[in-house]
Design a protein around this motif. Structure first.
Motif, mmCIF file in Angstrom:
data_model
loop_
_atom_site.group_PDB
_atom_site.id
_atom_site.type_symbol
_atom_site.label_atom_id
_atom_site.label_comp_id
_atom_site.label_asym_id
_atom_site.label_seq_id
_atom_site.Cartn_x
_atom_site.Cartn_y
_atom_site.Cartn_z
ATOM 1 N N GLY A 306 0.831 -1.212 0.000
ATOM 2 C CA GLY A 306 0.000 0.000 0.000
ATOM 3 C C GLY A 306 0.863 1.259 0.000
ATOM 4 O O GLY A 306 0.546 2.240 -0.683
ATOM 5 N N HIS A 307 1.975 1.227 0.759
ATOM 6 C CA HIS A 307 2.903 2.361 0.787
ATOM 7 C C HIS A 307 3.538 2.565 -0.590
ATOM 8 O O HIS A 307 3.655 3.695 -1.070
ATOM 9 N N PHE A 308 3.941 1.453 -1.217
ATOM 10 C CA PHE A 308 4.552 1.536 -2.540
ATOM 11 C C PHE A 308 3.566 2.134 -3.558
ATOM 12 O O PHE A 308 3.942 2.955 -4.395
ATOM 13 N N LYS A 309 2.324 1.705 -3.467
ATOM 14 C CA LYS A 309 1.302 2.199 -4.389
ATOM 15 C C LYS A 309 1.102 3.706 -4.228
ATOM 16 O O LYS A 309 1.039 4.452 -5.220
ATOM 17 N N LEU A 310 1.040 4.175 -2.980
ATOM 18 C CA LEU A 310 0.890 5.605 -2.712
ATOM 19 C C LEU A 310 2.086 6.378 -3.265
ATOM 20 O O LEU A 310 1.920 7.432 -3.898
ATOM 21 N N ALA A 311 3.290 5.848 -3.036
ATOM 22 C CA ALA A 311 4.510 6.517 -3.504
ATOM 23 C C ALA A 311 4.510 6.672 -5.020
ATOM 24 O O ALA A 311 4.826 7.742 -5.549
ATOM 25 N N ARG A 312 4.131 5.600 -5.716
ATOM 26 C CA ARG A 312 4.091 5.656 -7.187
ATOM 27 C C ARG A 312 3.039 6.650 -7.673
ATOM 28 O O ARG A 312 3.253 7.376 -8.649
ATOM 29 N N GLN A 313 1.889 6.657 -6.994
ATOM 30 C CA GLN A 313 0.828 7.599 -7.373
ATOM 31 C C GLN A 313 1.292 9.052 -7.242
ATOM 32 O O GLN A 313 0.883 9.912 -8.013
ATOM 33 N N LEU A 314 2.153 9.306 -6.259
ATOM 34 C CA LEU A 314 2.650 10.661 -6.025
ATOM 35 C C LEU A 314 3.904 10.977 -6.840
ATOM 36 O O LEU A 314 4.476 12.060 -6.712
#
Length: 381
Positions: A306-314
């Motif tokens: 979930g953290h990785f997904k947020l980072a990529r989205q940003l």
């Protein structure tokens, strides 16, 4: 005692000889027509001519701009070649005549130009490559939108499909790149004053390609592109001279995370800092192989994803590393990637854990003395 060295193969020796023979390429880059690339090229050429350099004009496109034509001065111009196409006689640069003339340096405007069918080479940059191979230096001009890798981005920004492009490697391998930069407002004023296009084309240009938003975006692309070129050259220089210190030329942000729920706060902080500096940033997790390291649970793995997904989205790059010492792995990665700012959460270890195992934050601070480290409180706000 005989020293051993590796001999070049005949092919390597020939390639080295060709590189030594090759002329130097200098490119004046701008973000739009009218910023002053050709003017600057001519101005510099006249100064070099006055100092005794054999420098000539191989091809010039003044677009009937009086201030540009006035800069020709005493420079010699190599006559153009006439080529008939569809019963129309057209003019192109005479590559053979330039090579025969053998000046020290030749000015060749509009590097991305497509030659008239029937020419020896399809593109002008291929003519330039031929001239360089003869040991003649070339000075040329280019607008940033003609780089092949930027074609889709330019179309998205401006709505204009640029038909004439050149491979990025032409600019990457140039010996010198000079950015000609003026503010978008100043460029629009030049357009309104009739210095770029004829008066009947001004209103249409201001509504289309020369919109302020377009110009701002193209200008940023040009400045970023050339900054990357400079950064690569600096890296090469530092490697050649054994320099390991981070010179902080361009900001780069690294966010250190774990499966902890508070990592989302760190990622968002990293995104804000990266946006402020308009720089690249990377989110890093270290999977520790230390014997007493806490094992990842299924819930931890889900949270980390979930953290990785947020980072990529940003807009971050995500890196997942494995190593015995978290602090040492983070420090080593930061050095390799020339990181200038590190974001990490405050230690969650108890007093006894810190006494027994030490603090990742404290160790990281000792290992990265030339990098700014932001230690963020561990709360979910």
């Amino acid at each position: 005692m005989r020293s051993e060295f590796k001999r070049d193969t005949p092919e390597e020796a020939l390639e080295k000889f060709k590189r030594e023979l090759r002329g130097r390429l200098k490119i004046y880059i701008g973000y739009a027509p009218g910023v002053g690339k050709t003017y600057a090229m001519l101005n510099d050429a006249n100064s070099r001519f006055e100092k005794g350099e054999d420098i000539v004009i191989g091809y010039l496109e003044s677009h009937q701009r009086k201030e540009t034509e006035a800069q020709i001065g005493k420079l010699e111009t190599v006559s153009r070649k006439k080529i008939e196409y569809n019963s129309i006689v057209m003019e192109e640069m005479d590559t053979e005549a330039i090579i025969s003339r053998r000046p020290n340096t030749v000015l060749i405007d509009e590097l991305a130009h497509t030659n008239v069918p029937g020419s020896k080479n399809k593109k002008r940059f291929e003519d330039v490559e031929e001239i360089l191979s003869q040991g003649i230096n070339v000075v040329s001009t280019l607008n940033i939108q003609h780089l092949e890798s930027l074609n889709d981005i330019v179309r998205q920004i401006t709505g204009v499909t640029v038909r004439e492009t050149i491979p990025d490697k032409i600019v990457e391998e140039a010996d010198e790149v000079v950015v000609i930069d003026i503010t978008p407002t100043a460029l629009q004023n030049r357009l309104k004053g009739g210095y770029i296009y004829k008066y009947e084309n001004i209103a249409r240009s201001l509504k289309n390609f020369f919109r302020l938003g377009n110009l701002n975006a193209l200008r940023e692309i040009a400045l970023r592109q050339t900054a990357e070129e400079v950064d690569e050259e600096l890296e090469e220089y530092k490697k050649e001279h054994g320099i390991k210190e981070n010179w902080h030329i361009i900001e780069r942000v690294m966010v250190c995370i774990s499966p902890s729920p508070t990592s989302k706060k760190l990622i968002r902080r990293g995104a804000r800092i990266a946006r402020k500096f308009k720089c690249e940033w990377v989110v890093v997790n270290i999977n520790s192989t230390r014997i007493f390291a806490q094992k990842m649970t299924e819930k931890d793995s889900e949270r980390l994803e979930g953290h990785f997904k947020l980072a990529r989205q940003l807009g971050a790059e995500v890196v997942n590393l494995t190593g015995k010492s978290i602090s040492r792995e983070l420090a080593q990665f930061a050095t390799q990637r020339y990181i200038t700012q590190i974001i990490i959460g405050h230690s969650t270890r108890t007093k006894w854990q810190t006494i027994l195992r030490g603090s990742t934050v404290t160790r990281l601070l000792k290992l990265t003395k030339d990098i700014e480290v932001h230690v963020i409180p561990n709360d979910l706000r």
